[in-house]
Design an enzyme around this catalytic site. Structure first.
Site, short mmCIF file in Angstrom:
data_model
loop_
_atom_site.label_atom_id
_atom_site.label_comp_id
_atom_site.label_asym_id
_atom_site.label_seq_id
_atom_site.Cartn_x
_atom_site.Cartn_y
_atom_site.Cartn_z
N GLU A 186 1.04 -1.14 -0.04
CA GLU A 186 0.02 -0.11 0.00
C GLU A 186 0.70 1.42 -0.14
OE1 GLU A 186 -3.39 0.55 2.60
OE2 GLU A 186 -2.43 2.16 3.34
N TYR B 236 -12.23 -5.71 9.85
CA TYR B 236 -11.45 -5.32 11.04
C TYR B 236 -11.03 -6.76 12.03
CZ TYR B 236 -12.17 -0.88 8.99
OH TYR B 236 -12.13 0.19 8.19
N LYS C 100 -21.39 -6.55 3.27
CA LYS C 100 -20.51 -6.12 1.90
C LYS C 100 -20.50 -7.26 1.11
CE LYS C 100 -17.79 -3.07 4.60
NZ LYS C 100 -16.39 -2.62 5.27
N LYS D 155 7.69 3.57 1.62
CA LYS D 155 9.00 3.18 1.95
C LYS D 155 9.21 1.63 1.11
CE LYS D 155 9.44 5.28 6.30
NZ LYS D 155 8.86 4.96 7.66
#
Ligand code: FAD
Length: 287
Positions: free
Chosen positions: A16, A143, A163, A270
């Site tokens: 990500e 979650y 969902k 990074k």
């Protein structure tokens, strides 16, 4: 390529990134992508600015992903988005070849508790996209330790199932530093009928302040072993990072034994941590 298609054939390794602010140079992110592309990720996800800010920059980032021939997953939130605005985004996303969307409610603008749109929850967006833009492969968030605002873990799982029913084809999880909690979560949601693939979101343990901040804001627990590392090395960033990376590798190894469909590393723009973790991550592609 659609992520659901990828997940049919193998477990995925993905990263990500977030778009830099408008006034910031794209060059450091380009360097990161150049390095990440050598690790052959199955896709790279691009976040949507918290509170709906800085969202235009994601198009520049998506162009960069194309330059390095990287498959994208664009995050998209309810914040401030009307039906017309969604149409505008969709046509821009299509121009840069976006095929996968992670549909979210989004972090509220600071000081507010509303999405400022007709779409109140991720489920509303998923329903809208499935009806009007079925060409996208759609993911949602989950979650493992329950969303911080959820009324109960039961209701959180109920909405997760919704969902799936409305058209989400895979889930990406919030960070979780406890593989047992993650395993129990997957077993629980499978029992309650959530069958779609779950990609585990992992944040490398590299800064104790970062970890504490993320756990506080998301309501995630800090397992004993990690709290001991924080206590022992909080004043020694180098040794903290060494111990933290070992912790991260162990976490990834333990998660590989659970029913996950892939690992998604929160790289925070990074690349060195991803390079250090790639051997541990690679194992999942061979399972
Ligand atoms: P929802 O699924 O809408 O859930 C929010 C709360 O409402 C939960 O407590 C849930 O139990 C409840 N709920 C769910 N559906 C309903 C319903 N139909 N009716 C009533 N209650 C309901 N934020 C950003 O701003 N940009 C990003 O790019 C971004 N990327 C993320 C990526 C991942 C993998 C994750 C896990 C989170 C990300 N976030 C991002 C943060 C996310 O926006 C927040 O966690 C937000 O608070 C919830 O988003 P959601 O899509 O899970 O919301």
């Amino acid at each position: 390529m659609h992520i659901k298609q990828l997940l049919k054939n193998k477990k995925t390794v993905s990263f990500e990134i977030f778009p830099p602010k408008e006034e910031q140079d794209l060059a450091p992110l380009e360097t990161t992508l150049e390095h990440l592309s050598k690790l052959s990720p199955d896709f790279i996800s691009v976040t949507y600015g918290a509170g709906g800010t800085n969202v235009g920059r994601s198009l520049d980032v998506l162009e960069l992903l194309n330059k390095y021939e990287l498959n994208s997953l664009q995050h998209f939130t309810c914040i401030g988005n009307s039906v017309q605005k969604i149409e505008d985004f969709v046509s821009e996303y299509k121009k840069v070849g976006v095929k996968n969307l992670l549909l979210l409610r989004g972090d509220y603008k600071e000081g507010t508790e509303t999405t400022g749109s007709d779409f109140k929850n991720a489920t509303d967006l998923i329903e809208h996209f499935k009806k009007n833009h079925p060409e996208f492969c759609i993911g949602g968030a989950c979650y493992p330790e329950t969303h911080i605002e959820a009324i109960s873990s039961k209701s959180d799982v109920r909405y997760l199932k919704l969902k799936q029913e409305l058209g989400a084809e895979f889930l990406v999880s919030q960070l979780c530093f406890d593989s047992n909690n993650f395993d129990n979560f997957i077993k629980k949601i499978r029992q309650r009928g959530v069958k779609i693939p779950i990609i585990a979101g992992i944040m490398p343990v590299i800064s104790h302040k970062g970890i504490i901040k993320m756990c506080l804001s998301n309501g995630c627990s800090i397992p004993k072993k990690l709290s001991r590392i924080i206590g022992k090395y909080e004043n020694n960033p180098e040794d903290f990072k060494k111990a933290g990376m070992e912790y991260t590798k162990e976490l990834i190894t333990n998660l590989q034994k659970t029913d996950i469909a892939g690992i998604h590393l929160y790289t925070l723009n990074k690349y060195k941590d991803a390079e250090e973790l790639i051997d541990t991550l690679e194992i999942i592609r061979n399972i």
